[in-house]
Design a protein around this motif. Structure first.
Motif, mmCIF file in Angstrom:
data_model
loop_
_atom_site.group_PDB
_atom_site.id
_atom_site.type_symbol
_atom_site.label_atom_id
_atom_site.label_comp_id
_atom_site.label_asym_id
_atom_site.label_seq_id
_atom_site.Cartn_x
_atom_site.Cartn_y
_atom_site.Cartn_z
ATOM 1 N N HIS A 71 -10.389 -7.582 -4.521
ATOM 2 C CA HIS A 71 -10.059 -7.269 -5.923
ATOM 3 C C HIS A 71 -10.148 -5.777 -6.189
ATOM 4 C CE1 HIS A 71 -9.544 -11.338 -7.285
ATOM 5 N NE2 HIS A 71 -10.770 -11.700 -6.885
ATOM 6 N N ALA A 72 -11.138 -5.173 -5.655
ATOM 7 C CA ALA A 72 -11.304 -3.736 -5.876
ATOM 8 C C ALA A 72 -10.149 -2.953 -5.246
ATOM 9 C CB ALA A 72 -12.646 -3.285 -5.286
ATOM 10 N N LYS A 73 -9.766 -3.365 -4.046
ATOM 11 C CA LYS A 73 -8.663 -2.676 -3.375
ATOM 12 C C LYS A 73 -7.364 -2.829 -4.170
ATOM 13 C CE LYS A 73 -6.045 -2.596 0.941
ATOM 14 N NZ LYS A 73 -5.882 -3.225 2.271
ATOM 15 N N ARG A 74 -7.078 -4.059 -4.666
ATOM 16 C CA ARG A 74 -5.847 -4.293 -5.412
ATOM 17 C C ARG A 74 -5.804 -3.477 -6.702
ATOM 18 N NH1 ARG A 74 -5.981 -9.230 -5.052
ATOM 19 N NH2 ARG A 74 -6.962 -9.830 -7.022
ATOM 20 N N HIS A 75 -6.904 -3.436 -7.425
ATOM 21 C CA HIS A 75 -6.948 -2.658 -8.655
ATOM 22 C C HIS A 75 -6.805 -1.162 -8.366
ATOM 23 C CE1 HIS A 75 -7.685 -6.176 -10.871
ATOM 24 N NE2 HIS A 75 -8.990 -6.320 -10.572
ATOM 25 N N LEU A 76 -7.403 -0.709 -7.285
ATOM 26 C CA LEU A 76 -7.313 0.699 -6.925
ATOM 27 C C LEU A 76 -5.882 1.080 -6.548
ATOM 28 C CD1 LEU A 76 -8.782 3.360 -6.426
ATOM 29 C CD2 LEU A 76 -9.275 2.582 -4.075
ATOM 30 N N THR A 77 -5.204 0.188 -5.790
ATOM 31 C CA THR A 77 -3.816 0.451 -5.408
ATOM 32 C C THR A 77 -2.918 0.516 -6.631
ATOM 33 O OG1 THR A 77 -4.163 -0.703 -3.307
ATOM 34 C CG2 THR A 77 -1.886 -0.381 -4.019
ATOM 35 N N THR A 78 -3.111 -0.420 -7.566
ATOM 36 C CA THR A 78 -2.315 -0.422 -8.794
ATOM 37 C C THR A 78 -2.548 0.845 -9.603
ATOM 38 O OG1 THR A 78 -2.436 -2.834 -8.867
ATOM 39 C CG2 THR A 78 -1.806 -1.722 -10.901
#
Length: 813
Positions: free
Chosen positions: A118-125
């Motif tokens: 989740h953290a990676k996805r939010h950071l990428t967005t």
């Protein structure tokens, strides 16, 4: 055991008497020892029964012991199964406990991994959004700067990218900074639009006809930017450019100019051709190819021309003549054809002219290329329907884009065709009177009048020409004109030239027939008149078939909504009437030629005939007339065999009842006279059966429908003569014989038979009473009256009565 015993017998049936449920010991012993002598072997029977008893005891003992052992084994197996089930439940519980522990362990291991995902996805967005935001902010600044410097080439590529990036921020419009950037982009787009329109206005001013500007790279790049902007900008550029490009046309071809009238319509199309060439040379590369500017200029020219021509023709409607109108329409349709070859019609979707739908393939034999159709003759062949159907060429998408303005004035063309067709019919009438009827030409069959082919060729020319002008109401008006002159042709040319019948001549006696030489009698119609009737019949058949095809072709040419208003059934019925009248004339002519012979037959003294000889002179006379007329009619109707068959059938239906009617007039008749009449009747029957191929080198079998009529009719005549020949004593036998042979319940017919036999009135009275008594009961709903009355000699009545007689004979038999 008593309960189980009958059940075991149902499963295993036994033939042994001891196994029966109703076993009787006394009957069984009587069966074993039926007589006293049979008691001698009683010991042997007793031994067998004892042996059987021992076997049954052994079997019962074995079964009882087996049941004891089975019970013990079953209890032991049940205990073992219960122990196995307990062990299985224990193992399942252990497995379930271990699975729960494993699941808990997996959840603990993956909890941290999910948080990382989740953290990676939010950071990428977030990174992507920040990049887009950076691009958007930089792009907006660059866009505004390039717009001020009119760097349209760079703006075209940048603007598309900015618009694409801005789409990613649609869900963030609640953020003030994002909303501000979006408003700056819209403002830049509006500024670009106004700036580009101003540049085009400066390069191509709308006022005046002189073009001060010209094509440039800046304008070419501006068109690329317009593709990305609001579509209204593109439409405004196109509209202003085309209006400026056609401004000279409106001045040169004003309504008050000489070149504006229809006689100089070619100059309009020559002007636009030069303008399109000039556009391609100067401005062809300035506008993008997908704008289809050349086609748009041509289409707008067509709309302007249609409006200008409509206005000038309304003003000068009285000056429009047919030749001038057709000249203008021809030049206009030629120009529309050139447009179809040059352009695809892709810009017509938003215009006033829609591309017509392609109609389904035609099924009529008129299929041929429309080019040259105006001079080609319409050919009717039976084999045309067997040819493969030719698909129709798709219509010109530009058809009517200019020529539609001529449609309100097509009444001039319709009136002209009405006048021309009237003159054509009058010329046909005059030519027929001047040239006379067609010469007999039996070798080639009945000739079709050449005027009918000329008429339909002219019809086709008008139809093709009118369909090129309009497929709406003018086609309906032209169809009405066609109907009018089809009827005129049928009545003036065909029916009007049929030979007229004259009153029948007086009857001839047998003496005059004997004195006249063979072949001296002449039919009422001459050879030329017979050929004329056959020619008119063939022409009417040609017109009937061609009119049907004309109706189908008109329905193809007219708009789908108007198809139901095209109906030539009435005209086809008119030609059918001409055919029927022609056949009836041929029948009446041959029938009238045979009348003197039949009259002579009825006036002969048949009671004085002493011996039976060859056929009578009246038969020879009838055969002579048939051999004179029928071959001529057959050869002249060689191209239409079905109508020759109708002629034969109608003649048989007319001649046979008339012959029977004259038979009743032959009274009294002696036995020898009746035999002679029977011989004559048989000769006529053979001639009639051979009538379709009489005098022909090629012998064809007569149609079954015709043969049936002849056989039934002449058989009735033979039956009448056989009844006359039969002795009238005893009366009961004679009456029964009459009813059996003729099956006629009419007392009038029976009395005529008695008159032919020469019986007195007193004898006839008793015979009539007996006849009424011997008649069978009438069928339900019948009136009891005779179905046939031979008092009137008209062919139609005789034919109807013969049919009623046939029905009655079938019912009686």
């Amino acid at each position: 055991d008593c309960v189980c015993f009958p059940a075991s017998l149902q499963v295993f049936p036994s033939q042994d008497p001891l196994d029966r449920a109703d076993f009787n010991a006394v009957e069984y012993i009587n069966t074993l020892f039926p007589t006293e002598q049979s008691l001698a072997n009683i010991d042997e029977v007793v031994n067998k029964i004892r042996l059987k008893i021992r076997r049954l005891d052994d079997n019962i003992r074995t079964v009882v012991r087996g049941q004891t052992n089975v019970g013990q084994d079953g209890r032991q197996a049940l205990e073992e199964a219960q122990k196995a089930i307990q062990q299985l439940f224990g193992k399942i519980k252990d497995i379930k406990d271990k699975a729960e522990k494993s699941e808990q362990m997996v959840k603990e291991i993956t909890r941290d991994i999910k948080q990382l995902d989740h953290a990676k996805r939010h950071l990428t967005t977030s990174i992507t959004t920040l990049n887009h935001l950076h691009m958007l902010a930089g792009g907006v600044d660059s866009l505004e700067a390039m717009t001020r410097r009119r760097q349209y080439g760079e703006v075209a590529n940048l603007l598309q990218g900015v618009v694409n990036v801005l789409e990613h921020f649609n869900k963030y419009m609640g953020i003030p900074q994002i909303r501000q950037l979006s408003e700056r982009v819209k403002a830049a787009q509006n500024e670009l639009g106004q700036q580009i329109l101003a540049d085009f206005e400066e390069a191509f001013p709308s006022q005046g006809t002189k073009r001060t500007g010209g094509p440039s790279n800046v304008l070419r790049d501006a068109c690329l930017v317009a593709n990305v902007l609001d579509p209204r900008i593109k439409q405004e550029i196109i509209k202003k450019f085309i209006k400026q490009h056609l401004s000279e046309y409106l001045v040169l071809f004003q309504e008050n100019q000489d070149v504006a009238w229809l006689d100089k319509i070619d100059r309009r199309y020559a002007w636009i051709k030069r303008q399109l060439v000039d556009y391609e040379e100067k401005y062809g590369r300035m506008f993008p190819g997908e704008w289809c500017m050349t086609e748009r200029i041509a289409v707008e020219f067509c709309h302007v021309t249609r409006a200008e021509l409509s206005k000038i023709m309304r003003t000068r409607a009285k000056e429009i003549e047919v030749k001038l109108l057709l000249f203008a329409i021809q030049r206009t349709t030629n120009f529309e054809g050139l447009l179809a070859k040059r352009f695809s019609g892709c810009t017509l979707a938003d215009g006033t002219v829609k591309k017509p739908e392609v109609p389904p393939p035609s099924t009529n034999p008129f299929l041929e290329d429309e080019t040259g159709a105006e001079t080609d003759e319409i050919v009717i062949e039976k084999s045309d329907t067997d040819k493969p159907k030719k698909p129709k060429v798709p219509d010109n998408p530009f058809h009517g884009i200019v020529s539609k303005c001529f449609e309100p004035h097509l009444y001039v063309y319709i009136e002209s065709q009405d006048k021309n067709l009237g003159e054509l019919i009058d010329r046909f009438v005059a030519d027929f009177k001047a040239q006379g009827p067609p010469k007999p030409n039996v070798d080639e069959g009945g000739a079709v009048l050449p005027s009918c082919a000329d008429l339909f060729v002219y019809y086709k020319k008008c139809m093709v020409q009118c369909s090129q002008l309009s497929t709406g109401e003018p086609m309906i008006a032209l169809t009405t004109i066609f109907q009018k002159y089809l009827r005129e042709y049928a009545w003036k040319i065909l029916s009007g030239n049929l030979p007229k019948t004259t009153s029948s001549s007086g009857g001839l006696t047998i003496t005059s027939l004997l004195k006249e030489k063979e072949g001296s009698e002449v039919a009422k119609f001459t050879l030329e008149e017979l050929c004329l009737i056959c020619s008119i019949l063939s022409t009417a058949e040609y017109c009937l078939a061609t009119t049907q095809q004309l109706e189908e072709k008109l329905k193809e040419k007219v708009d789908t909504s108007l198809m139901e208003r095209i109906n030539l059934t009435g005209e086809m019925d008119t030609f059918s009437i001409v055919i029927s009248n022609s056949i009836q004339l041929l029948v009446q002519d041959l029938d009238a030629a045979c009348d003197p012979a039949l009259t002579a037959m009825s006036k002969m003294q048949w009671q004085n005939v002493e011996h039976v000889g060859d056929q009578s002179p009246y038969v020879t006379s009838v055969i002579l007339h048939i051999k004179q007329n029928v071959p001529i009619i057959r050869d002249n109707l060689a191209s239409t065999r079905k109508y020759f068959t109708q002629f034969c059938i109608k003649f048989a239906n007319s001649f046979i009842p008339k012959f029977i009617n004259h038979l009743f007039k032959c009274k009294p008749i002696s036995m020898v006279g009746a035999e002679q009449l029977l011989l004559d009747t048989h000769s006529l029957k053979m001639v009639l059966l051979d009538l379709p191929s009489i005098g022909s080198q090629v012998v064809r079998k007569a149609p079954a429908s015709y043969t049936k009529i002849v056989v039934k009719g002449m058989t009735r005549a033979e039956m009448i003569l056989k009844v006359v020949m039969a002795p009238h004593e005893p009366p009961v036998v004679f009456v029964d014989n009459y009813i059996k042979l003729l099956g006629d319940c009419s007392t009038d017919t029976f009395q005529k038979i008695l008159d032919m036999k020469g019986l007195k009135r007193s004898e006839q009275s008793g015979m009539l009473d007996l006849f009424r008594q011997r008649l069978p009961a009438p069928p339900p709903g019948g009136d009891g009256s005779g179905p046939l009355s031979l008092s009137a000699p008209t062919p139609e009545q005789e034919s109807s009565r013969i049919r009623k007689l046939e029905k009655l004979i079938k019912k009686r038999l």
